[in-house]
Each structure stands twice: as C-alpha cells, then as structure tokens.
Design an enzyme around this catalytic site. Structure first.
Site, PDB file in Angstrom:
ATOM      1  CB  VAL A 146      -9.094   5.364   1.093  1.00 47.15           C
ATOM      2  CG1 VAL A 146     -10.520   5.535   0.593  1.00 47.15           C
ATOM      3  CG2 VAL A 146      -8.110   5.770   0.006  1.00 47.15           C
ATOM      4  CD  GLU A 162     -11.428   9.449  -1.921  1.00 44.10           C
ATOM      5  OE1 GLU A 162     -12.567   9.217  -1.507  1.00 44.10           O
ATOM      6  OE2 GLU A 162     -11.028  10.598  -2.202  1.00 44.10           O
ATOM      7  CE  LYS A 174      -7.475   6.272  -7.689  1.00 43.60           C
ATOM      8  NZ  LYS A 174      -7.101   7.559  -7.126  1.00 43.60           N
ATOM      9  CE1 TYR A 205       7.891  21.943  -9.735  1.00 41.10           C
ATOM     10  CE2 TYR A 205       5.679  21.013  -9.698  1.00 41.10           C
ATOM     11  CZ  TYR A 205       6.530  22.095  -9.560  1.00 41.10           C
ATOM     12  OH  TYR A 205       6.018  23.322  -9.251  1.00 41.10           O
ATOM     13  N   GLY A 261      12.190  14.252 -11.381  1.00 43.68           N
ATOM     14  CA  GLY A 261      12.707  13.897 -10.061  1.00 43.68           C
ATOM     15  C   GLY A 261      13.261  12.494 -10.015  1.00 43.68           C
ATOM     16  N   GLY A 284       6.621   7.176  -6.480  1.00 47.12           N
ATOM     17  CA  GLY A 284       6.427   5.994  -5.630  1.00 47.12           C
ATOM     18  C   GLY A 284       5.026   6.022  -5.069  1.00 47.12           C
ATOM     19  CB  CYS A 314      -1.969   5.302  -5.794  1.00 43.51           C
ATOM     20  SG  CYS A 314      -3.006   5.170  -4.322  1.00 43.51           S
TER      21      CYS A 314
HETATM   22  N1  LIG Z   1      -3.716   5.813  -0.266  1.00 41.50           N
HETATM   23  C1  LIG Z   1      -4.202   6.632  -1.182  1.00 41.50           C
HETATM   24  O1  LIG Z   1      -3.739   7.763  -1.357  1.00 41.50           O
HETATM   25  C2  LIG Z   1      -5.356   6.216  -2.046  1.00 41.50           C
HETATM   26  C3  LIG Z   1      -6.019   7.177  -2.824  1.00 41.50           C
HETATM   27  C4  LIG Z   1      -7.073   6.775  -3.616  1.00 41.50           C
HETATM   28  C5  LIG Z   1      -7.450   5.434  -3.667  1.00 41.50           C
HETATM   29  N2  LIG Z   1      -6.765   4.517  -2.914  1.00 41.50           N
HETATM   30  C6  LIG Z   1      -7.197   3.120  -2.979  1.00 41.50           C
HETATM   31  O2  LIG Z   1      -8.000   2.875  -1.828  1.00 41.50           O
HETATM   32  C7  LIG Z   1      -7.789   1.539  -1.353  1.00 41.50           C
HETATM   33  C8  LIG Z   1      -7.308   1.576   0.080  1.00 41.50           C
HETATM   34  O3  LIG Z   1      -6.045   2.215   0.104  1.00 41.50           O
HETATM   35  P1  LIG Z   1      -5.362   2.665   1.478  1.00 41.50           P
HETATM   36  O4  LIG Z   1      -4.092   3.347   1.114  1.00 41.50           O
HETATM   37  O5  LIG Z   1      -6.357   3.343   2.332  1.00 41.50           O
HETATM   38  O6  LIG Z   1      -5.051   1.220   2.083  1.00 41.50           O
HETATM   39  P2  LIG Z   1      -4.364   0.847   3.473  1.00 41.50           P
HETATM   40  O7  LIG Z   1      -3.464  -0.283   3.191  1.00 41.50           O
HETATM   41  O8  LIG Z   1      -3.808   2.088   4.113  1.00 41.50           O
HETATM   42  O9  LIG Z   1      -5.586   0.371   4.378  1.00 41.50           O
HETATM   43  C9  LIG Z   1      -6.356  -0.756   4.100  1.00 41.50           C
HETATM   44  C10 LIG Z   1      -7.006  -1.186   5.418  1.00 41.50           C
HETATM   45  O10 LIG Z   1      -7.944  -2.226   5.143  1.00 41.50           O
HETATM   46  C11 LIG Z   1      -7.906  -3.139   6.213  1.00 41.50           C
HETATM   47  N3  LIG Z   1      -8.535  -4.398   5.809  1.00 41.50           N
HETATM   48  C12 LIG Z   1      -8.041  -5.407   5.033  1.00 41.50           C
HETATM   49  N4  LIG Z   1      -8.944  -6.403   4.916  1.00 41.50           N
HETATM   50  C13 LIG Z   1     -10.051  -6.026   5.615  1.00 41.50           C
HETATM   51  C14 LIG Z   1     -11.314  -6.602   5.857  1.00 41.50           C
HETATM   52  N5  LIG Z   1     -11.635  -7.804   5.351  1.00 41.50           N
HETATM   53  N6  LIG Z   1     -12.189  -5.931   6.624  1.00 41.50           N
HETATM   54  C15 LIG Z   1     -11.890  -4.719   7.151  1.00 41.50           C
HETATM   55  N7  LIG Z   1     -10.700  -4.116   6.942  1.00 41.50           N
HETATM   56  C16 LIG Z   1      -9.787  -4.754   6.189  1.00 41.50           C
HETATM   57  C17 LIG Z   1      -6.439  -3.239   6.538  1.00 41.50           C
HETATM   58  O11 LIG Z   1      -6.225  -3.779   7.835  1.00 41.50           O
HETATM   59  C18 LIG Z   1      -6.027  -1.751   6.440  1.00 41.50           C
HETATM   60  O12 LIG Z   1      -6.184  -1.096   7.672  1.00 41.50           O
HETATM   61  C19 LIG Z   1      -6.799   0.917  -2.340  1.00 41.50           C
HETATM   62  O13 LIG Z   1      -7.511   0.248  -3.344  1.00 41.50           O
HETATM   63  C20 LIG Z   1      -6.083   2.110  -2.923  1.00 41.50           C
HETATM   64  O14 LIG Z   1      -5.578   1.866  -4.200  1.00 41.50           O
HETATM   65  C21 LIG Z   1      -5.749   4.883  -2.106  1.00 41.50           C
END
Ligand SMILES: NC(=O)c1ccc[n+]([C@@H]2O[C@H](COP(=O)([O-])OP(=O)(O)OC[C@H]3O[C@@H](n4cnc5c(N)ncnc54)[C@H](O)[C@@H]3O)[C@@H](O)[C@H]2O)c1
Length: 448
Positions: free
Chosen positions: A11, A154, A210, A257, A259, A263, A266
C-alpha cells in the site's frame, strides 16, 4: 504537496509512487533499513505490474524519496500517511502495534499543523486511538501542535495496484475536520477528474467500510465454494451454475469463481478481525464465522481430491504444483492456498515440484532449502518426475497448456484444477484424469 508515508509495503509504496507521479514530493519512511536501501538503488522489493518504472522515474526526478529517519518524515509532510501492516493478533483481532508505534513517532516529532491519514486497515475506533497516542506524546513534550486524524482506507488490489491507485473506484475519506478534508481533496484531485469518486463520511464508518468491503468479497467466494461443494455432490457443474447466476445483474459475474480458497494478506485477516470486533461489541457475526470456516475447508480441497485419487496413499508421491502466489500478478504468498496444500502434502509424506512465474524467491525465503520441495524455472520442468499436476493460481500462462506434453511427462496423468481453468472433457480426451472444484458432472461421469 509534501507527503510522507510510513510503511513502504504494497500500500505505502504504491500510494507513494502514484502521488509522486502526480507531482507531489513524497518521502517514504520504513523501519526496514534493508528495504529502504534497495528502494534507493531502484530495486523494487515486491512484484507489482507497472510499479518499477513509476518508482524509478519519480525517484530519479527527486519527487520520491526513501528513508528511515522518522523525524525527517514527520517534518516533511503536510499529510502524513500511516500505511503499515495490521496483521492478526493471537486471537485474530487486528494487531495495532505498528500503527500505534507510528502514531507515537508522529507525536514525538510533530510541530506544525499536519493531517495524519490512516490508510492501514484498522478496527473501528482506531482513529481515536491514533489521535490519543499523538496527543499523549505532544503533552509529554509540552508542545501544542495542531493535527487532524483522517481515516482513508485503501481498496487497491495486489496485482492491479498501480491501476487501482491511479483510477480508484472510490476514495473514502472519514473525517469531521473541514481543514483535513480540504487538504485530502486537493491531494486526490488528480485522481478524481473524470467523475466524483470521493465518499465523505465519519471516521468510524470509513473504518468499517473497508472491513465490510473485504468481508463482502470473501463472502462471495465462500458462497460459491459452498455451491461448488453442493454441485459436486448432486452431479452438477458449478461452472454452468456460475454463468447461470452471474447473468442476473443483481448478482453479476464478478468474484463468484469457486476455487481452492481465498488467501492473501487481507481477506483472511480482515474477515477474522471484523468478526472479533463484532464479538467485542456483544454481537456474534455468524455469517463471517461461516465464511471463514468454508474457506478453511476449501483450502484442504485439492489435497483431499489428490488423496482420494491415490486411494489415500499419498506418501512417496510427487505433486507438480503450478502457482504459488495467493493470486496472479503478485509474488505475495501470505495465506496462499498453495502453502496449505504444500504443507499438507509434506505432512502426508509427498513431495512438491513447484513453478510460479514470480513467487519462487518468496517461496524460497519462506521455506528455505528443504526436502520435498523443488522449485522449477519452467512449468513443464515441474512435471518431470511428478505423478500428478495441481494448478493453484490462475496465472495467464497456465490457461492454455500443452495437454499432450502434460500427459507424457506425468507418471500417472491426473490434473487437479484448483481454479476451474480447463474444460474437463478436453483434459480427459487428452488422456489426463480431471478433477475440478464443484464439477460434479465429470466426477459422476468417471464414477459411471
Ligand atoms: N496489501 C494489500 O493489498 C492491501 C490493500 C488494502 C489495504 N491494505 C492494508 O494496508 C496496510 C498495509 O498493508 P501492506 O500489504 O502494504 O503491508 P506490508 O506488510 O507489505 O508493508 C508494511 C510496511 O510497514 C513497515 N513498517 C512497520 N512498522 C513501521 C514503522 N513504525 N514505521 C515505518 N514503517 C513501518 C514494514 O517494514 C513494511 O515495509 C494493512 O493494514 C493492510 O491490511 C493492504
């Protein structure tokens, strides 16, 4: 605008790159120094189509910077985004430790008016907790700096994240502060030109939106898996049923779909977290519990079909596995169905020859060099020495395989189609036993 983003994961990095692409000056701060160093060298730690050139372009232009210095991050941004992980706690509720750590950091360094934008998926009430954490730190410092906390969940999809971010379906802004809303509307204006996408609401509704969105999508999948399980037993083909119900515009073709289970980072955690939130407020969300339970069973489905095929004698068998990522166009393996299948096969004494276009390095990082796992560079190489083939992720490259080659390479040609990609008859005509999800007709035909 000057923007800071805490967290450079799926994100944070995508949001940072897209905001920089629109001309903003974005500083991405992460606690993972190694990740920051790689990004500074132009290496993208995740596979996400279109992201690499955008990051490189904006980095080279000086609009996208990376760092580990939190104080510099807070000083930089008029808007400071929180985009860190919210993994499941031991009891399944969202672990807010990273979000609150960032809130405290912001409070420790805040000086002038700042809009703190929470993009992480967080339980209802988190905006209040973030606000309190910042206020506590400011009080400790004896500083009276103005700030607002906005909930801006997001909705991007991994595998399509850049496009989703550049052309969002909707931009949910939860805030009662006119000043904060004005700043975010200005920041998002370039993404909001074609038609109004901003949906304004209070913070709690934004936080719940969300979870409701992800829970709805997970429900659709589990519902179809439930129908598939019925279809299998009554001798119907769920693929025909899917088309039959999708034609109704109230149902639609999207996301129905069947399947091998959902996983990713999220759906599993968000369905669980919403259920725990409901319980904490005295409500038993029975539907959500059922969605999870159906999915947990569904992730065993391919193993059960394989075990049944071998009359229970899976030990010593080798299963070729196509697709490791939790879905196509990503290398993310969090909660991937492939992991459940591999782990169950290993427990039963079987081996896996696996291929995935992008997730091989991540698989190696997760499982290391271990007995029972051979990672192959080519889909057909995975078939060499394998007894049967299981397809777990619907990458495009798997859609029109060379069935004759599959039959030649497999020891006992059988295909377990975890995403119902193939026509059962065409596969069987090629001399390969076919097993799909909820395709009772072909199973019934074989039993006859
Ligand atoms: N991945 C998705 O498709 C998606 C979509 C929508 C919402 N989200 C939500 O967004 C959030 C982030 O998800 P993601 O998949 O990007 O996570 P991620 O695990 O890919 O990345 C999180 C990042 O935050 C960093 N981090 C942790 N503590 C920190 C701090 N104190 N200061 C600075 N950086 C720090 C970690 O090192 C890591 O790089 C989650 O709450 C998730 O549920 C994710």
């Amino acid at each position: 605008m000057k923007v800071t983003i805490f967290g450079t994961g799926y994100v944070g990095l995508v949001t940072g790159a897209c905001l920089a692409e629109m001309g903003n000056h974005v500083l991405c701060v992460d606690v993972d120094a190694d990740k920051v160093a790689r990004l500074d060298r132009g290496e993208i730690p995740i596979y996400e189509p279109g992201l690499e050139p955008m990051v490189r372009r904006n980095h080279a232009a000086g609009r996208l910077m990376f760092g580990t210095d939190a104080a510099a991050g807070v000083a930089h941004g008029q808007a400071v985004f929180i985009a860190v992980g919210t993994p499941p706690d031991e009891d399944g509720s969202a672990d807010l430790r990273y979000v609150l750590a960032v809130a405290k950091t912001i409070g420790r360094h805040l000086s002038g008016y700042t809009v703190v934008v929470n993009k992480s998926t967080v339980p209802v009430g988190t905006a209040d907790r973030v606000r309190a954490a910042i206020a506590d730190e400011l009080a400790t410092r004896g500083v009276d700096a103005a700030f607002d906390v906005v909930s801006n969940p997001e909705f991007l999809k991994e595998g399509d994240a850049v496009d989703d971010c550049m052309r969002p379906d909707r931009i949910v802004i939860g805030s009662s502060s006119e000043r904060a809303v004005h700043l975010l509307k200005t920041l998002y204006a370039p993404f909001n030109r074609n038609h109004e996408r901003i949906v304004l609401m209070d913070e709690r509704s934004a936080e719940l939106t969300k979870y409701a969105a992800n829970a709805m999508l997970a429900t659709k999948i589990s519902f179809m898996n439930e129908v598939a399980n019925i279809a299998e037993r009554v001798g119907a083909d769920v693929e025909l049923v899917r088309q039959g119900i999708g034609a109704d515009p109230r149902i639609g073709y999207h996301f129905i779909y069947p399947g091998a289970g959902y996983g990713g980072s999220c759906f599993p955690k968000d369905v669980q977290a919403l259920e725990r939130t409901a319980r904490a407020h005295g409500y038993e969300a029975r539907l959500l519990g059922a969605v999870e339970a159906v999915n947990a069973d569904q992730k065993r489905k391919l193993f059960e079909l394989i075990a049944r095929h071998f009359g229970g004698a899976v030990e010593g068998k080798t299963v070729a596995l196509w697709g490791l990522a939790f879905k196509p166009n990503t290398d993310d393996m969090r909660e991937a169905s492939s992991r459940r299948l591999m782990e169950t096969l290993w427990e039963a004494g079987a081996s896996v020859h696996a291929f995935d276009p992008e997730a091989r390095a991540e698989t190696r990082r997760l499982y290391g060099e271990r007995a029972g796992l051979v990672l192959c560079d080519d889909p057909y190489a995975a078939l060499e020495g394998a007894d049967v083939l299981a397809v777990v992720t619907e990458w495009k490259i798997f859609r029109s395989p060379d069935f004759a080659r599959i039959r030649e390479l497999l020891r006992t040609p059988a295909l377990f189609d975890g995403r119902n990609l193939y026509d059962p008859e065409a596969v069987e005509q090629a001399g390969i036993a076919y097993y799909g999800i909820g395709r009772g007709r072909s199973i019934a035909a074989r039993a006859d």
